[in-house]
Design a protein around this motif. Structure first.
Motif, PDB file in Angstrom:
ATOM      1  N   ARG A   1       0.840  -1.212   0.000  1.00  0.00           N
ATOM      2  CA  ARG A   1       0.000   0.000   0.000  1.00  0.00           C
ATOM      3  C   ARG A   1       0.870   1.255   0.000  1.00  0.00           C
ATOM      4  O   ARG A   1       0.558   2.227  -0.665  1.00  0.00           O
ATOM      5  CB  ARG A   1      -0.923  -0.012   1.212  1.00  0.00           C
ATOM      6  CG  ARG A   1      -2.055  -0.977   1.064  1.00  0.00           C
ATOM      7  CD  ARG A   1      -2.986  -0.934   2.248  1.00  0.00           C
ATOM      8  NE  ARG A   1      -4.065  -1.877   2.073  1.00  0.00           N
ATOM      9  CZ  ARG A   1      -4.700  -2.461   3.069  1.00  0.00           C
ATOM     10  NH1 ARG A   1      -4.390  -2.192   4.321  1.00  0.00           N
ATOM     11  NH2 ARG A   1      -5.668  -3.321   2.824  1.00  0.00           N
TER      12      ARG A   1
ATOM     13  N   ARG B   1       0.999   4.267  -2.942  1.00  0.00           N
ATOM     14  CA  ARG B   1       0.727   5.701  -2.686  1.00  0.00           C
ATOM     15  C   ARG B   1       1.788   6.616  -3.280  1.00  0.00           C
ATOM     16  O   ARG B   1       1.566   7.795  -3.452  1.00  0.00           O
ATOM     17  CB  ARG B   1       0.649   5.948  -1.177  1.00  0.00           C
ATOM     18  CG  ARG B   1      -0.667   5.511  -0.589  1.00  0.00           C
ATOM     19  CD  ARG B   1      -0.776   5.927   0.863  1.00  0.00           C
ATOM     20  NE  ARG B   1      -1.260   4.770   1.597  1.00  0.00           N
ATOM     21  CZ  ARG B   1      -0.674   4.236   2.646  1.00  0.00           C
ATOM     22  NH1 ARG B   1       0.400   4.761   3.139  1.00  0.00           N
ATOM     23  NH2 ARG B   1      -1.176   3.177   3.223  1.00  0.00           N
ATOM     24  N   ARG B   2       2.946   6.075  -3.584  1.00  0.00           N
ATOM     25  CA  ARG B   2       4.055   6.888  -4.099  1.00  0.00           C
ATOM     26  C   ARG B   2       3.807   7.334  -5.494  1.00  0.00           C
ATOM     27  O   ARG B   2       3.180   6.967  -6.322  1.00  0.00           O
ATOM     28  CB  ARG B   2       5.358   6.103  -4.062  1.00  0.00           C
ATOM     29  CG  ARG B   2       5.819   5.870  -2.660  1.00  0.00           C
ATOM     30  CD  ARG B   2       7.139   5.130  -2.684  1.00  0.00           C
ATOM     31  NE  ARG B   2       7.369   4.560  -1.376  1.00  0.00           N
ATOM     32  CZ  ARG B   2       8.212   3.591  -1.140  1.00  0.00           C
ATOM     33  NH1 ARG B   2       8.905   3.076  -2.121  1.00  0.00           N
ATOM     34  NH2 ARG B   2       8.399   3.134   0.051  1.00  0.00           N
TER      35      ARG B   2
END
Length: 91
Positions: free
Chosen positions: A86, A90-91
């Motif tokens: 996760r 998100r990066r």
């Protein structure tokens, strides 16, 4: 998850034998074919498998982990891996 498709031509006799065996075992024809491939086409050479078996036989140290504790360890590792995935997403 399977993602590769392969088309193979069989004789009617081969097809019937596969279907009968799959039905007898309670599995799909595809699962039976995958099992046969795995049994026949080894990914690890026989010498490597023998070395692994010998190493396991020689192993005498370590501790027994009850199934409940093992499930907790695996669950914690799975949660860690999901968290890392996760964070990467998100990066």
């Amino acid at each position: 998850m399977f993602s590769e498709r392969l088309q193979v031509l069989l004789s009617p006799v081969q097809r019937r034998r596969l279907e009968r065996e799959a039905k007898r075992r309670g599995m799909s024809v595809g699962a039976l074919i995958r099992e046969a491939i795995d049994a026949r086409v080894h990914t690890v050479p026989a010498a490597g498998r023998r070395e692994a078996v010998d190493a396991i036989r020689a192993f005498s140290a370590g501790r027994f982990v009850p199934p409940e504790e093992l499930e907790q360890i695996v669950g914690a590792e799975r949660e860690t891996q999901v968290g890392l995935a996760r964070a990467r997403a998100r990066r």
